[in-house]
Scaffold this motif. Structure first.
Motif, PDB file in Angstrom:
ATOM      1  N   ASP A   8       0.836  -1.191   0.000  1.00 63.03           N
ATOM      2  CA  ASP A   8       0.000   0.000   0.000  1.00 63.03           C
ATOM      3  C   ASP A   8       0.877   1.250   0.000  1.00 63.03           C
ATOM      4  OD1 ASP A   8      -2.851  -1.070   2.007  1.00 63.03           O
ATOM      5  OD2 ASP A   8      -2.172  -1.617   0.009  1.00 63.03           O
ATOM      6  N   GLY A   9       0.502   2.209  -0.792  1.00 66.68           N
ATOM      7  CA  GLY A   9       1.200   3.478  -0.812  1.00 66.68           C
ATOM      8  C   GLY A   9       2.303   3.576  -1.844  1.00 66.68           C
ATOM      9  N   ARG A  10       2.636   2.503  -2.511  1.00 61.28           N
ATOM     10  CA  ARG A  10       3.662   2.598  -3.547  1.00 61.28           C
ATOM     11  C   ARG A  10       3.096   3.259  -4.798  1.00 61.28           C
ATOM     12  NH1 ARG A  10       7.133  -2.542  -4.775  1.00 61.28           N
ATOM     13  NH2 ARG A  10       5.136  -3.624  -4.793  1.00 61.28           N
ATOM     14  N   LEU A  11       4.008   3.643  -5.678  1.00 59.64           N
ATOM     15  CA  LEU A  11       3.645   4.398  -6.864  1.00 59.64           C
ATOM     16  C   LEU A  11       3.628   3.537  -8.114  1.00 59.64           C
ATOM     17  CD1 LEU A  11       5.990   7.491  -6.304  1.00 59.64           C
ATOM     18  CD2 LEU A  11       3.551   7.361  -5.792  1.00 59.64           C
ATOM     19  N   LEU A  12       2.620   3.746  -8.937  1.00 60.48           N
ATOM     20  CA  LEU A  12       2.662   3.288 -10.318  1.00 60.48           C
ATOM     21  C   LEU A  12       3.008   4.527 -11.131  1.00 60.48           C
ATOM     22  CD1 LEU A  12       2.083   1.087 -12.506  1.00 60.48           C
ATOM     23  CD2 LEU A  12      -0.213   2.056 -12.649  1.00 60.48           C
ATOM     24  N   ALA A  31      16.433   5.892  -8.742  1.00 62.47           N
ATOM     25  CA  ALA A  31      16.960   6.055  -7.388  1.00 62.47           C
ATOM     26  C   ALA A  31      15.920   5.710  -6.334  1.00 62.47           C
ATOM     27  CB  ALA A  31      17.446   7.492  -7.192  1.00 62.47           C
ATOM     28  N   ALA A  32      14.654   5.936  -6.640  1.00 64.41           N
ATOM     29  CA  ALA A  32      13.590   5.649  -5.666  1.00 64.41           C
ATOM     30  C   ALA A  32      13.492   4.161  -5.380  1.00 64.41           C
ATOM     31  CB  ALA A  32      12.260   6.196  -6.167  1.00 64.41           C
ATOM     32  N   GLY A  33      13.684   3.345  -6.416  1.00 65.75           N
ATOM     33  CA  GLY A  33      13.729   1.904  -6.228  1.00 65.75           C
ATOM     34  C   GLY A  33      12.386   1.262  -5.924  1.00 65.75           C
ATOM     35  N   PRO A  34      12.376  -0.055  -5.801  1.00 68.65           N
ATOM     36  CA  PRO A  34      11.126  -0.810  -5.630  1.00 68.65           C
ATOM     37  C   PRO A  34      10.448  -0.630  -4.278  1.00 68.65           C
ATOM     38  CG  PRO A  34      13.020  -2.281  -5.529  1.00 68.65           C
ATOM     39  CD  PRO A  34      13.546  -0.937  -5.949  1.00 68.65           C
ATOM     40  N   THR A  35      11.124  -0.072  -3.294  1.00 67.37           N
ATOM     41  CA  THR A  35      10.443   0.175  -2.027  1.00 67.37           C
ATOM     42  C   THR A  35       9.441   1.317  -2.150  1.00 67.37           C
ATOM     43  OG1 THR A  35      12.200   1.677  -1.284  1.00 67.37           O
ATOM     44  CG2 THR A  35      12.391  -0.642  -0.662  1.00 67.37           C
ATOM     45  N   ARG A  36       9.668   2.210  -3.101  1.00 70.69           N
ATOM     46  CA  ARG A  36       8.761   3.329  -3.324  1.00 70.69           C
ATOM     47  C   ARG A  36       7.862   3.111  -4.545  1.00 70.69           C
ATOM     48  NH1 ARG A  36      10.129   8.395  -2.127  1.00 70.69           N
ATOM     49  NH2 ARG A  36       7.959   8.808  -2.730  1.00 70.69           N
ATOM     50  N   ILE A  37       8.355   2.361  -5.505  1.00 68.51           N
ATOM     51  CA  ILE A  37       7.683   2.284  -6.800  1.00 68.51           C
ATOM     52  C   ILE A  37       7.270   0.842  -7.095  1.00 68.51           C
ATOM     53  CG2 ILE A  37       7.991   2.583  -9.294  1.00 68.51           C
ATOM     54  CD1 ILE A  37       9.807   4.957  -8.639  1.00 68.51           C
ATOM     55  N   ARG A 202      -9.550   6.040  -0.099  1.00 68.04           N
ATOM     56  CA  ARG A 202     -10.450   5.436  -1.076  1.00 68.04           C
ATOM     57  C   ARG A 202     -10.022   4.025  -1.472  1.00 68.04           C
ATOM     58  NH1 ARG A 202     -11.818  10.851  -4.770  1.00 68.04           N
ATOM     59  NH2 ARG A 202     -13.386  11.666  -3.304  1.00 68.04           N
ATOM     60  N   ARG A 203      -9.136   3.455  -0.671  1.00 67.32           N
ATOM     61  CA  ARG A 203      -8.737   2.051  -0.785  1.00 67.32           C
ATOM     62  C   ARG A 203      -8.114   1.732  -2.142  1.00 67.32           C
ATOM     63  NH1 ARG A 203     -11.578  -1.789  -0.903  1.00 67.32           N
ATOM     64  NH2 ARG A 203     -10.332  -3.250   0.301  1.00 67.32           N
ATOM     65  N   ALA A 204      -7.295   2.634  -2.618  1.00 68.47           N
ATOM     66  CA  ALA A 204      -6.451   2.326  -3.769  1.00 68.47           C
ATOM     67  C   ALA A 204      -5.053   2.068  -3.238  1.00 68.47           C
ATOM     68  CB  ALA A 204      -6.455   3.476  -4.768  1.00 68.47           C
ATOM     69  N   GLY A 205      -4.613   0.829  -3.328  1.00 72.20           N
ATOM     70  CA  GLY A 205      -3.330   0.455  -2.749  1.00 72.20           C
ATOM     71  C   GLY A 205      -2.143   1.004  -3.501  1.00 72.20           C
ATOM     72  N   VAL A 206      -2.366   1.423  -4.741  1.00 72.27           N
ATOM     73  CA  VAL A 206      -1.312   1.980  -5.583  1.00 72.27           C
ATOM     74  C   VAL A 206      -1.848   3.277  -6.164  1.00 72.27           C
ATOM     75  CG1 VAL A 206       0.260   1.525  -7.520  1.00 72.27           C
ATOM     76  CG2 VAL A 206      -0.618  -0.380  -6.167  1.00 72.27           C
ATOM     77  N   GLY A 207      -0.971   4.237  -6.374  1.00 74.70           N
ATOM     78  CA  GLY A 207      -1.436   5.486  -6.955  1.00 74.70           C
ATOM     79  C   GLY A 207      -0.293   6.318  -7.476  1.00 74.70           C
ATOM     80  N   CYS A 208      -0.638   7.502  -7.987  1.00 79.14           N
ATOM     81  CA  CYS A 208       0.377   8.444  -8.432  1.00 79.14           C
ATOM     82  C   CYS A 208      -0.270   9.816  -8.522  1.00 79.14           C
ATOM     83  CB  CYS A 208       0.948   8.040  -9.794  1.00 79.14           C
ATOM     84  SG  CYS A 208       2.388   9.016 -10.314  1.00 79.14           S
ATOM     85  N   THR A 209       0.401  10.814  -7.981  1.00 72.46           N
ATOM     86  CA  THR A 209      -0.073  12.186  -8.096  1.00 72.46           C
ATOM     87  C   THR A 209       1.047  13.036  -8.673  1.00 72.46           C
ATOM     88  OG1 THR A 209       0.619  12.725  -5.824  1.00 72.46           O
ATOM     89  CG2 THR A 209      -1.650  11.963  -6.142  1.00 72.46           C
TER      90      THR A 209
END
Length: 232
Positions: A8-12, A31-37, A202-209
């Motif tokens: 939850d909270g990672r980026l697409l 640089a952000a890597g898979p822990t963030r993305i 809103r229960r979206a486990g992945v997102g991007c702003t």
């Protein structure tokens, strides 16, 4: 990135800017890597492009070396593009960039197109894609969330003001948050934290702003990623 395991909270990240135009953005994502993305969507020319692009290929390889999952962008035109054409683009991505997933964009929302998208998902997995994403941009018929189709449904893609006014259909509550992604652009910097919190609420486990707007808002980096940060 498979169903049920997305953090939850990672980026697409739809990285829709050429690395020759904005190399710093590509470095920041790496640089952000898979822990963030959770994954990066590769999109050279609304698809893989007509000819190989060495600069793009080298930049994509740097993302893969950083441990990121790469998704090839394929426009389905709401079911109007022929199955064979879409699959050919997917195979081109696999050959040139070794993608491990696919982002089917402009996916239909009505139940009448389910069979078409079931075939596309089956073809993608047969081609070696571990992750299949359906980019509806809106909430589809609940049938699109059935097991065996997409791992991730993009059920919102639009600007911040539209997102504020949007609502969730009840059927989404029957599925894990990891099945849903919200992509929000034209977000004012001072409301970036509010936007991220609303995606989670809103229960979206992945997102991007992103702050971008206009024809290609996804040419701008997501909030929280700095183009100035060094590459690992």
């Amino acid at each position: 990135m498979t169903a049920g395991t997305t953090t939850d909270g990672r980026l697409l990240v739809p990285l829709y800017v050429h690395p020759a135009v904005d190399p710093a953005a590509w470095r920041a994502v790496a640089a952000a890597g898979p822990t963030r993305i959770a994954a990066v969507v590769l999109n050279l020319a609304d698809g893989p492009g007509d000819t190989p692009d060495n600069v793009f290929a080298e930049a994509a390889e740097e993302l893969r070396a950083a441990g990121l999952s790469l998704l090839g962008y394929a426009d389905t035109d709401y079911g109007r593009r022929p199955h064979a054409t879409v699959v050919a683009e997917l195979l081109t991505y696999r050959q040139r960039h070794g993608i491990d997933g696919v982002y089917f964009d402009q996916v239909a929302t009505h139940p009448g197109a389910l069979a078409h998208y079931r075939r596309l998902a089956t073809a993608a997995r047969a081609a070696g894609c571990a992750t299949v994403v359906f980019g509806h941009g809106d909430h589809p018929d609940p049938g699109y969330a059935e097991v065996g189709l997409a791992d991730l449904l993009v059920t919102f893609e639009g600007d911040w003001q539209t997102y504020l006014a949007s609502t969730l259909p009840l059927w989404t509550g029957r599925h894990a948050a990891a099945r849903f992604c919200h992509l929000v652009y034209d977000v004012p910097a001072e409301q970036a934290q509010e936007a991220a919190a609303l995606i989670a609420a809103r229960r979206a486990g992945v997102g991007c702003t992103v702050p971008g707007s206009g024809d290609n808002p996804w040419s701008t980096l997501p909030f929280g990623l700095s183009a100035a940060q060094p590459q690992h």
